[in-house]
Write a protein that holds these residues in place. Structure first.
Motif, PDB file in Angstrom:
ATOM      1  N   GLU A 130      -0.420   1.195   3.374  1.00 48.34           N
ATOM      2  CA  GLU A 130       0.198   0.547   2.202  1.00 48.34           C
ATOM      3  C   GLU A 130      -0.555   0.859   0.913  1.00 48.34           C
ATOM      4  O   GLU A 130       0.046   1.019  -0.146  1.00 48.34           O
ATOM      5  CB  GLU A 130       0.260  -0.971   2.402  1.00 48.34           C
ATOM      6  N   ILE A 131      -1.863   0.948   1.022  1.00 49.99           N
ATOM      7  CA  ILE A 131      -2.669   1.290  -0.171  1.00 49.99           C
ATOM      8  C   ILE A 131      -2.220   2.645  -0.704  1.00 49.99           C
ATOM      9  O   ILE A 131      -2.018   2.840  -1.900  1.00 49.99           O
ATOM     10  CB  ILE A 131      -4.182   1.314   0.179  1.00 49.99           C
ATOM     11  N   LEU A 132      -2.032   3.597   0.196  1.00 49.28           N
ATOM     12  CA  LEU A 132      -1.602   4.926  -0.250  1.00 49.28           C
ATOM     13  C   LEU A 132      -0.191   4.882  -0.837  1.00 49.28           C
ATOM     14  O   LEU A 132       0.070   5.465  -1.891  1.00 49.28           O
ATOM     15  CB  LEU A 132      -1.685   5.941   0.892  1.00 49.28           C
ATOM     16  N   GLN A 133       0.684   4.141  -0.150  1.00 43.98           N
ATOM     17  CA  GLN A 133       2.082   4.046  -0.635  1.00 43.98           C
ATOM     18  C   GLN A 133       2.153   3.435  -2.031  1.00 43.98           C
ATOM     19  O   GLN A 133       3.028   3.766  -2.814  1.00 43.98           O
ATOM     20  CB  GLN A 133       2.920   3.203   0.339  1.00 43.98           C
ATOM     21  N   SER A 134       1.211   2.550  -2.331  1.00 50.10           N
ATOM     22  CA  SER A 134       1.277   1.920  -3.658  1.00 50.10           C
ATOM     23  C   SER A 134       0.405   2.644  -4.686  1.00 50.10           C
ATOM     24  O   SER A 134       0.020   2.077  -5.701  1.00 50.10           O
ATOM     25  CB  SER A 134       0.934   0.428  -3.555  1.00 50.10           C
ATOM     26  N   GLY A 135       0.080   3.921  -4.404  1.00 44.73           N
ATOM     27  CA  GLY A 135      -0.558   4.750  -5.428  1.00 44.73           C
ATOM     28  C   GLY A 135      -2.082   4.845  -5.335  1.00 44.73           C
ATOM     29  O   GLY A 135      -2.727   5.380  -6.234  1.00 44.73           O
ATOM     30  N   GLY A 136      -2.660   4.336  -4.244  1.00 48.35           N
ATOM     31  CA  GLY A 136      -4.116   4.392  -4.095  1.00 48.35           C
ATOM     32  C   GLY A 136      -4.608   5.676  -3.452  1.00 48.35           C
ATOM     33  O   GLY A 136      -3.816   6.511  -2.990  1.00 48.35           O
ATOM     34  N   LEU A 137      -5.934   5.828  -3.425  1.00 49.32           N
ATOM     35  CA  LEU A 137      -6.569   6.996  -2.791  1.00 49.32           C
ATOM     36  C   LEU A 137      -7.160   6.576  -1.452  1.00 49.32           C
ATOM     37  O   LEU A 137      -7.890   5.590  -1.370  1.00 49.32           O
ATOM     38  CB  LEU A 137      -7.712   7.519  -3.664  1.00 49.32           C
ATOM     39  N   VAL A 138      -6.855   7.351  -0.404  1.00 47.58           N
ATOM     40  CA  VAL A 138      -7.373   7.037   0.929  1.00 47.58           C
ATOM     41  C   VAL A 138      -8.043   8.273   1.537  1.00 47.58           C
ATOM     42  O   VAL A 138      -7.445   9.346   1.609  1.00 47.58           O
ATOM     43  CB  VAL A 138      -6.244   6.547   1.871  1.00 47.58           C
ATOM     44  N   VAL A 139      -9.293   8.109   1.962  1.00 52.27           N
ATOM     45  CA  VAL A 139      -9.986   9.185   2.676  1.00 52.27           C
ATOM     46  C   VAL A 139      -9.626   9.068   4.155  1.00 52.27           C
ATOM     47  O   VAL A 139      -9.721   7.985   4.732  1.00 52.27           O
ATOM     48  CB  VAL A 139     -11.517   9.072   2.492  1.00 52.27           C
ATOM     49  N   PHE A 140      -9.173  10.179   4.750  1.00 49.94           N
ATOM     50  CA  PHE A 140      -8.791  10.149   6.168  1.00 49.94           C
ATOM     51  C   PHE A 140      -9.394  11.336   6.907  1.00 49.94           C
ATOM     52  O   PHE A 140      -9.644  12.395   6.326  1.00 49.94           O
ATOM     53  CB  PHE A 140      -7.249  10.113   6.321  1.00 49.94           C
ATOM     54  N   PRO A 141      -9.662  11.158   8.231  1.00 51.27           N
ATOM     55  CA  PRO A 141     -10.273  12.237   9.003  1.00 51.27           C
ATOM     56  C   PRO A 141      -9.232  13.268   9.408  1.00 51.27           C
ATOM     57  O   PRO A 141      -8.062  12.925   9.609  1.00 51.27           O
ATOM     58  CB  PRO A 141     -10.790  11.517  10.245  1.00 51.27           C
ATOM     59  N   THR A 142      -9.625  14.525   9.515  1.00 52.63           N
ATOM     60  CA  THR A 142      -8.782  15.528  10.173  1.00 52.63           C
ATOM     61  C   THR A 142      -9.700  16.289  11.141  1.00 52.63           C
ATOM     62  O   THR A 142     -10.905  16.074  11.155  1.00 52.63           O
ATOM     63  CB  THR A 142      -8.115  16.532   9.197  1.00 52.63           C
TER      64      THR A 142
END
Ligand code: TXA
Ligand code: MG
Length: 327
Positions: free
Chosen positions: A17-29
């Motif tokens: 939801e944070i990403l959907q509302s315009g935030g930045l999210v660090v995620f693993p790949t």
């Protein structure tokens, strides 16, 4: 900014939801950690450049959960690209294709093409499915620094700069994806990665060009910048001339990266640590983490052993050469 840290078994929905509302999210790949924003939201994407200190003319990779989701960033996908995705995705292959008009040009730094990838890390796929949007994400390092390949590194680079950081453990491959351009000129390797030039050419039955072979201009804008630099100064060499090294780096604290069996570096004074790897795969997987660890241990100099530039060795040497200078 307070960064939420999401641990491995925690529910991913609030962070999606944070990403959907315009935030930045660090995620693993499976390659390195990425710093993601909604690719369709221009304001959100702009925040990536600020958080990283990244030049605006360096385009981003768009991450999607499956091939179906490519429709939001590419209008028409060539048959050749479909076959490559089917063979190598989810995985460390990024294809550069003609971009859709609906995709904000800030993502592609004004280029007519867009880079797209389906990552293989289970937590990345879970995140992308929950978000249900294309996610623009460069590696989650501050510009010029080594890409984070562990949660600890991701936190150290992006705490206070991203709204959330998802812990996915250590990245399995440790080097950024292979970037391959697919257009009327054929296949052009823009950045070497775990999927080698040889593998792509065997599978496609086509010659894989490299930058400069079929075009004069810089095809992958990011390749012209300084990259992957730890605080310690990096040097690379095929053979370790221990006497010469001891003389040149007198009183310097040294970290060594090499293939097993290690050359006779143990006689050097002021060694921080010698990491000798069983394979090029292990060396590649640990490169950035080793840079980070050597920095933490106060190394002044990192000596990295060169490997032959075939298969994965091409990608490993590409990163080492950008991080350092020949001895
Ligand atoms: O493994 C990876 O690819 C990681 C993870 C997070 O997926 N991402 C990554 O992103 O390494 P980044 O931004 O650090 O590198 C993207 C590279 C740059 O060299 C950039 O110039 C190139 O891809 N690139 C992106 N879009 C392009 C385009 N439209 N044409 C040519 N090159 C492009
Ligand atoms: Mg990067």
């Amino acid at each position: 900014m307070q960064s939420i840290l999401l641990h491995p078994n925690e529910n991913i929905a609030p962070v999606a939801e944070i990403l959907q509302s315009g935030g930045l999210v660090v995620f693993p790949t499976e390659t390195v950690y990425g710093l993601g924003a909604n690719a369709l939201n221009e304001e959100a994407v702009k925040k990536i450049f600020t958080a990283k200190g990244r030049p605006q003319d360096n385009p981003l990779i768009v991450h999607i959960a499956d091939l179906e989701a490519i429709k939001s960033v590419v209008d028409e996908i060539p048959e050749k690209a479909v076959r490559l995705f089917e063979r190598f995705s989810p995985g460390p292959l990024t294809l550069v294709l003609k971009k859709s008009k609906d995709l904000p040009s800030v993502v592609t730094a004004g280029l007519e093409s867009v880079a797209v990838r389906i990552p293989a890390h289970p937590r990345a796929l879970e995140f992308l499915s929950a978000v249900n949007l294309p996610v623009a994400a460069p590696s989650a390092n501050r510009s010029g620094r080594p890409s984070p390949t562990t949660f600890e590194m991701a936190v150290s680079e992006m705490k206070g700069r991203a709204d959330a950081i998802i812990d996915g453990g250590d990245c399995r491959l440790g080097l950024e994806s292979t970037v391959l351009k697919v257009d009327e000129k054929g296949l052009t390797l823009l950045r070497p990665g775990s999927i080698s030039r040889e593998e792509i050419s065997d599978f496609s039955g086509e010659r894989v060009w490299t930058r400069g072979e079929n075009s004069k201009k810089i095809e992958s804008p990011g390749m012209k910048y300084r990259h992957y630099r730890p605080k310690a100064e990096v040097f690379f060499t095929e053979k370790f001339d221990v006497m010469q090294i001891a003389k040149r780096f007198e009183n310097k604290k040294m970290g060594v990266l090499c293939l097993s069996p290690a050359p006779p570096v143990f006689i050097l004074p002021d060694l921080v640590e010698v990491l000798s790897f069983e394979s090029v795969e292990d060396y590649a997987a640990s490169l950035y983490k080793s840079f980070f660890d050597f920095d933490q241990k106060g190394a002044d100099i990192i000596l990295a052993q060169s490997v032959p530039e075939t298969g994965l060795g091409l990608a490993l040497m590409n990163r080492i050469k950008k991080a350092g200078t020949p001895l």
